[in-house]
Enzyme design. Structure first.
Site, PDB file in Angstrom:
ATOM      1  N   TRP A  23       3.272  12.741   1.320  1.00  0.00           N
ATOM      2  CA  TRP A  23       4.711  12.829   1.560  1.00  0.00           C
ATOM      3  C   TRP A  23       5.262  13.996   0.730  1.00  0.00           C
ATOM      4  O   TRP A  23       4.859  14.177  -0.421  1.00  0.00           O
ATOM      5  CB  TRP A  23       5.384  11.508   1.171  1.00  0.00           C
ATOM      6  N   HIS A  53       1.617   6.107  -2.917  1.00  0.00           N
ATOM      7  CA  HIS A  53       1.818   6.012  -1.458  1.00  0.00           C
ATOM      8  C   HIS A  53       0.985   7.059  -0.728  1.00  0.00           C
ATOM      9  O   HIS A  53       1.447   7.725   0.193  1.00  0.00           O
ATOM     10  CB  HIS A  53       3.312   6.117  -1.130  1.00  0.00           C
ATOM     11  N   HIS A  57      -2.165   2.981   2.604  1.00  0.00           N
ATOM     12  CA  HIS A  57      -1.635   2.293   1.422  1.00  0.00           C
ATOM     13  C   HIS A  57      -0.668   1.206   1.871  1.00  0.00           C
ATOM     14  O   HIS A  57      -0.307   1.117   3.043  1.00  0.00           O
ATOM     15  CB  HIS A  57      -0.915   3.293   0.510  1.00  0.00           C
ATOM     16  N   ASP A  59       3.156  -0.824   0.934  1.00  0.00           N
ATOM     17  CA  ASP A  59       4.431  -0.798   0.219  1.00  0.00           C
ATOM     18  C   ASP A  59       4.758  -2.223  -0.216  1.00  0.00           C
ATOM     19  O   ASP A  59       4.653  -3.157   0.575  1.00  0.00           O
ATOM     20  CB  ASP A  59       5.581  -0.371   1.154  1.00  0.00           C
ATOM     21  N   HIS A  63       9.210  -1.136  -3.875  1.00  0.00           N
ATOM     22  CA  HIS A  63       9.353   0.277  -3.487  1.00  0.00           C
ATOM     23  C   HIS A  63      10.832   0.632  -3.248  1.00  0.00           C
ATOM     24  O   HIS A  63      11.280   1.707  -3.620  1.00  0.00           O
ATOM     25  CB  HIS A  63       8.531   0.500  -2.213  1.00  0.00           C
ATOM     26  N   HIS A 167      12.848   1.057   5.730  1.00  0.00           N
ATOM     27  CA  HIS A 167      12.195   0.401   4.589  1.00  0.00           C
ATOM     28  C   HIS A 167      13.038  -0.777   4.081  1.00  0.00           C
ATOM     29  O   HIS A 167      12.507  -1.863   3.831  1.00  0.00           O
ATOM     30  CB  HIS A 167      11.980   1.388   3.438  1.00  0.00           C
ATOM     31  N   GLU A 179       0.852   1.372   5.570  1.00  0.00           N
ATOM     32  CA  GLU A 179       1.127   2.704   6.101  1.00  0.00           C
ATOM     33  C   GLU A 179      -0.143   3.550   6.028  1.00  0.00           C
ATOM     34  O   GLU A 179      -1.042   3.272   5.248  1.00  0.00           O
ATOM     35  CB  GLU A 179       2.258   3.361   5.292  1.00  0.00           C
TER      36      GLU A 179
HETATM   37 ZN   LIG Z   1       6.748   3.378   2.769  1.00  0.00          ZN
END
Ligand SMILES: [Zn+2]
Length: 225
Positions: A23, A53, A57, A59, A63, A167, A179
């Protein structure tokens, strides 16, 4: 059981490696041999440097929810058991309208296969136009009462489109999020899922290994869990 169980399992996690996609504002991935037998050390030992992340992975509510549970508090039932791979046709986002045809049930573990799977893992560049879960679809999933949702790129929400919103909707309702799956070789349908994130204390997220095994149509009909 005729086959050895391990031969039936499909690995749907992506391999972690230096320079892989991450990301945009998250840390880059570096994996370095700190002790190296090629350099005369008696063993190989690596250092891993990566965001929580990264790649495949999970969440935790923590988060996006300050006092929410960390991944170390996740019930294992969220990620071990029956799951369904649902193929999404929409090239932009997952929308409630498309989901309606799939008759999603309470407590399901739903993994979305989109055009991301064959496309996004081919490059180390971050692709901004990946398929994401719109916030109205997130609300729809929460209303259906699903337990766990999985997506095939780095976020359930889009890039500058429904990121925090999607989210928040999922995590505030206690839906567990996987994810970064790669579902390229996986046909839609019923599976057994095992996805285990690292047990990091109070973690907002953690890398995970995720595997699927196809369920026989007969078992599905009989409703064997
Ligand atoms: Zn996420």
């Amino acid at each position: 059981m005729n086959n050895t169980p391990s031969s039936d399992w499909i690995d749907v996690s992506v391999a972690l490696r230096t320079g892989m996609v991450h990301w945009p504002d998250n840390p880059p991935v570096r994996i370095e041999r700190m002790q190296d037998m090629e350099r005369g050390d008696s063993a190989n030992v690596s250092m891993l440097s990566l965001g929580s992340h990264t790649g495949t992975h999970m969440d935790a509510p923590l988060h996006f929810v300050r006092s929410g549970p960390g991944l170390d508090e996740m019930p294992l039932a969220a990620v071990i058991g029956r799951a369904r791979v649902v193929e999404i046709q929409d090239p932009e986002s997952i929308k409630a309208q498309e989901l309606a045809a799939h008759h999603i049930q309470r407590d399901e573990r739903i993994l979305f296969k989109t055009r991301n799977s064959p496309r996004c893992w081919q490059t180390d560049e971050f692709l901004e136009d990946f398929v994401y879960i719109s916030q109205e679809a997130a609300r729809y999933l929460v209303a259906r009462g699903i337990q766990t949702v999985g997506v095939d790129y780095l976020s359930v929400g889009g890039f500058q489109k429904d990121g925090p919103e999607t989210h928040h909707v999922l995590l505030e309702s206690g839906v567990w999020i996987i994810e970064g799956l790669n579902l390229a070789g996986v046909v839609p349908g019923p599976y057994d899922l095992i996805c285990l994130p690292l047990r990091v204390k109070r973690s907002d997220g953690a890398p995970a290994r995720a595997i699927l095994r196809r369920r026989e149509a007969k078992e599905v009909e009989e409703g064997i869990r």
